[in-house]
Design an enzyme around this catalytic site. Structure first.
Site, short mmCIF file in Angstrom:
data_model
loop_
_atom_site.label_atom_id
_atom_site.label_comp_id
_atom_site.label_asym_id
_atom_site.label_seq_id
_atom_site.Cartn_x
_atom_site.Cartn_y
_atom_site.Cartn_z
N TYR A 392 34.24 71.52 32.99
CA TYR A 392 34.36 71.91 34.39
C TYR A 392 35.04 70.82 35.25
O TYR A 392 35.01 70.90 36.47
CB TYR A 392 33.00 72.25 34.98
CG TYR A 392 32.78 73.75 35.09
CD1 TYR A 392 33.60 74.53 35.89
CD2 TYR A 392 31.76 74.38 34.39
CE1 TYR A 392 33.41 75.90 35.99
CE2 TYR A 392 31.56 75.75 34.48
CZ TYR A 392 32.39 76.50 35.29
OH TYR A 392 32.21 77.86 35.39
N HIS A 395 39.91 69.15 38.63
CA HIS A 395 40.46 68.67 39.90
C HIS A 395 41.89 69.14 40.20
O HIS A 395 42.26 69.18 41.38
CB HIS A 395 40.39 67.14 39.92
CG HIS A 395 38.99 66.62 40.09
ND1 HIS A 395 38.35 65.83 39.16
CD2 HIS A 395 38.09 66.81 41.08
CE1 HIS A 395 37.14 65.55 39.58
NE2 HIS A 395 36.94 66.12 40.73
#
Length: 620
Positions: A392, A395
C-alpha cells in the site's frame, strides 16, 4: 464462536463430512487451486473471459488463504497491557481500542497488537547490514523514482489518493520510529541532500518480545487492525471522548479552517502524513456520522447520546468498508473481472439486485457475498500484515501541482504545490475555499499512475511537522527491507507467481531495463519489492501492479471475513434496520451530494465518484 485451528495452517476440516469425504474435498480443492495457478501462469487471469477469470481468482484466493496466512501472536510475549473485562455491550458495540471483536480472543486485532505475515516467518528476517542498505535507498529513490514528468492515471480522479490516505489512517501505523540508533544512509558526492549521512529513524521493536528469543522480528500496529473507522473515532476511549460533543451521539465539527484540537499534540496536522485530502475526507465523514445520528434520533427519540453514537459508528464503519470494496478498489483496478470479483465480495456473484430483493439466499460467500455471512479467520488469528502495509505504499498517486477551481463555473481560484497542501498549511486552504470547491477540484483532476519515475518530487524533500527533511521515496524502500518483507522476485515466488527472469522481462522498456540493471548491478534478485511492482506490466484498467493485487485478493476479503460486525452480527438487532438501510442505500456519490449538493452538475455523468468528473462552466 469460530472454530479454533492451528495458527500455522489455513486448512480447515469439513466438520460435517466423513473422513473419506473430507479427504476427497480437500484433494478436489487443492487440485482446483493448482489448476488456477497453472492457468494464471500460462495465460493470465486478466486475459480470460470474465467468468473464467473469476474462477481463476477464486482458486488463487483459496490457495492464498491456505498457504499465505501466518500468525505472529504465538511468539512468546511479555508485559502485555491489561484489557478491560468484556461487558454485555461489547456484543453489540465496537470497543474504542478494538478489543472483544472476537469474543473468544479479546486481544485479536486490538490497537498495539502485532502485525501478521503473508509469507513464511522464517523468510522475514531482515538482511544484515550492509546488505540491507544495498543498493542505497537514496540512490534507488533518485535514479528510479524521481518524477521526470507527471504521468496521470486517467481512469480515476484525485479523490482516490485522498481516500487511500484516509483508509490507511484507519488500518495501520508503526509509529514515528526512534532516533536512538538511526539508519545511516551514506550519500554520493553529487547528492544535494543538506546533511550527511542521511539519518532515518528505525521502526520501534516489539516491546512485548523477549530479546534474543531467536524468532523472526515482529512489530506492533498502533492502530486497531479492524475496519472500524478509527481514523474518525480514535484508537482509545480517551481519544474518542475528545472527538464527541456529548449530545445526540454527534462528533465535533471543525470550524474556520482549523481542526478542533486545543492541545497541539493531539492535532493531526502535527503528525507526519497529514494533508488537505485527508482533512477533507475526515470532515466529510464527520458530517456523515452526524447525519446518521439525526436519522437514528428520528427513529429512536428516547435513545441516549451513547446509544446513538455507538450505532452511528457501526453504520459509518460499514459504509466506509462498502465504499472501499465496491467503489474505490474497482475504480483503481477497473478490469471487468476485478470489478465483478470485488462487488461479489460484498453482494456475491448473484449481484446487488438479487441482494436487494431477497437478501442473503445462501450461506455461500461466493453466491451471497461475505457481508452478513459467517465469521471465519481461516485458521489464523486475524491481523493486518507487514506485506499488506508494504504494497500500500502508493505515493505516486499524489500530484505535485494542484489547481483549485470553482464548482460553479470552473474558474481558477488558486494554483498550489503539494507543499502548500501538507501539514498545518492545509488549514489555510480549508479556511480560504469551500469544501464544495475543494472536492470539485479533486474530482476533476487525475492522480498519478503508480509507476517508476512518477514519485512526487515534494515527497523526496518532504518537510515533517518537526521541520526535518525526509526523502519519503528512500524511506519507503528502506522500511520494506527493514520489516523483513522479501525483495521483488522472492516475494512473487512466495505468492505463487513467476519471478522476473531478467530486467528486460520486468520493465519491457529497454531504457528502463538498463536503468534498473545499473542501479541493481545486474542482479535481478536484488530488485526491491516496490521498484519491481512499479516497473511490471499492469493488467488493463489497473492503476497499480498485479503483484500488489495478490495481497488484495487475500486481505481485502479477510478484513470482511474476520470481523463479526461485518459478518454474523451484520443484523438489524445490532445495527438497527434504519442503520442497515443507510449502508444499503448510500454510495460515495450520495454522501458527497448530501452535504455538498452544488457538486451535482459535475457528478451527473459518473456512476462511480472516483471516476473523473465533468468540468463545469461555459466550455464544459
Amino acid at each position: 464462536m469460530v472454530e479454533q485451528r492451528s495458527p500455522r495452517s489455513g486448512r480447515r476440516p469439513a466438520a460435517s463430512a466423513s473422513r473419506p469425504e473430507a479427504a476427497f474435498l480437500r484433494a478436489y480443492r487443492q487440485a482446483y487451486q493448482r489448476l488456477a495457478v497453472t492457468v494464471d501462469h500460462r495465460i493470465g487471469w486478466d486475459r480470460l473471459p470474465t467468468p473464467l477469470g473469476l474462477a481463476v481468482l477464486k482458486g488463487l484466493r483459496d490457495l492464498l488463504r491456505r498457504e499465505n496466512l501466518f500468525d505472529t501472536t504465538d511468539y512468546p510475549a511479555v508485559d502485555l497491557p491489561p484489557i478491560e473485562p468484556r461487558r454485555a455491550r461489547d456484543t453489540i458495540e465496537r470497543s474504542a481500542d478494538g478489543t472483544h471483536n472476537d469474543l473468544g480472543s479479546p486481544r485479536m486485532g486490538m490497537a498495539d497488537s502485532r502485525f501478521g505475515r503473508n509469507v513464511p516467518p522464517e523468510r522475514t528476517f531482515p538482511e544484515p547490514e550492509p546488505q540491507l542498505l544495498a543498493p542505497s535507498p537514496r540512490e534507488v529513490s533518485r535514479a528510479l523514482l524521481t518524477r521526470r514528468e507527471f504521468v496521470p492515471a486517467e481512469s480515476v480522479n484525485s479523490l482516490v489518493a485522498a481516500w487511500l490516505q484516509f483508509m490507511i489512517r484507519d488500518w495501520f501505523t508503526h509509529g514515528p520510529g526512534t532516533m536512538a540508533d538511526p539508519w545511516r544512509i551514506e550519500l554520493v558526492d553529487d547528492d544535494p541532500w543538506p546533511t550527511r549521512p542521511m539519518l532515518v529513524p528505525r521502526t520501534i521493536p516489539d516491546p512485548t518480545r523477549q530479546p534474543g528469543d531467536g524468532l523472526p522480528p515482529s512489530y506492533l500496529n498502533q492502530s486497531t487492525h479492524w475496519w472500524d473507522a478509527s481514523q474518525l473515532y480514535g484508537d482509545s476511549l480517551e481519544a474518542q471522548r475528545r472527538l464527541r460533543t456529548g449530545d445526540g451521539g454527534r462528533l465535533r465539527e471543525p470550524e474556520n479552517g482549523a481542526m478542533f484540537f486545543d492541545d497541539p499534540e493531539q492535532d493531526p496536522a502535527n503528525t507526519a502524513g497529514f494533508w488537505l485530502g485527508l482533512a477533507m475526507m475526515h470532515r466529510l465523514f464527520v458530517l456523515e456520522h452526524n447525519a446518521v445520528c439525526g436519522r437514528l434520533q428520528d427513529e429512536f427519540p428516547k435513545w441516549t447520546d451513547e446509544q446513538l453514537f455507538q450505532r452511528a459508528r457501526l453504520v459509518i464503519a460499514a459504509l466506509l468498508a462498502k465504499i472501499h470494496t465496491v467503489e474505490w478498489t474497482p475504480a483503481v483496478v477497473s478490469h471487468p473481472t476485478t470489478v465483478a470479483a470485488l462487488r461479489a465480495n460484498w453482494y456475491g456473484v448473484l449481484g446487488e439486485r438479487v441482494h436487494r430483493l431477497f437478501g442473503r439466499i445462501s450461506g455461500s460467500e461466493v453466491l451471497s457475498g461475505i457481508v452478513g455471512g459467517r465469521t471465519d479467520h481461516f485458521g489464523v488469528p486475524y491481523a493486518l500484515t507487514e506485506e499488506f502495509t508494504a504494497v500500500y505504499r502508493m505515493h505516486p498517486l499524489i500530484r505535485d501541482d494542484w489547481s483549485f477551481r470553482s464548482a460553479g463555473d470552473d474558474t481558477v481560484l488558486q494554483e498550489a504545490t503539494f507543499r502548500e497542501l501538507a501539514g498545518p498549511r492545509a488549514y489555510e486552504l480549508l479556511a480560504k475555499h469551500s469544501l464544495t470547491d475543494l472536492f470539485y477540484s479533486f474530482g476533476t483532476a487525475h492522480p498519478g499512475l503508480v509507476t517508476l519515475h512518477n514519485y512526487p518530487r515534494f515527497m523526496q524533500e518532504f518537510e515533517r511537522p518537526d521541520g526535518k527533511l525526509v526523502d519519503l521515496g528512500a524511506v519507503d524502500i528502506l522500511r520494506i527491507r527493514e520489516l523483513g518483507v522479501p525483495r521483488y522476485n522472492e516475494f512473487r515466488r512466495l505468492l505463487h507467481l513467476s519471478p522476473a527472469k531478467d530486467f528486460e522481462s520486468l520493465a519491457q522498456d529497454p531504457d528502463l531495463a538498463r536503468e534498473l540493471s545499473l542501479v541493481y548491478q545486474g542482479d535481478i534478485e536484488r530488485v526491491d519489492l516496490m521498484v519491481g511492482m512499479f516497473a511490471e506490466r499492469r493488467p488493463e484498467g489497473f492503476a497499480f501492479s498485479d503483484t500488489a493485487f495478490r495481497i488484495f485478493i487475500l486481505m481485502a476479503s479477510r478484513r470482511l471475513n474476520s470481523d463479526r460486525f461485518l459478518t454474523r452480527d451484520f443484523t438489524p438487532q445490532v445495527y438497527t434496520q434504519a442503520g442497515l438501510d443507510w449502508i444499503e442505500d448510500n454510495t460515495m456519490s450520495s454522501v458527497l451530494l448530501r452535504h455538498f449538493p452544488d457538486l451535482r452538475p459535475a457528478m451527473a455523468s459518473v456512476a462511480n465518484a472516483f471516476a473523473p468528473w465533468q468540468t463545469t462552466g461555459p466550455g464544459a
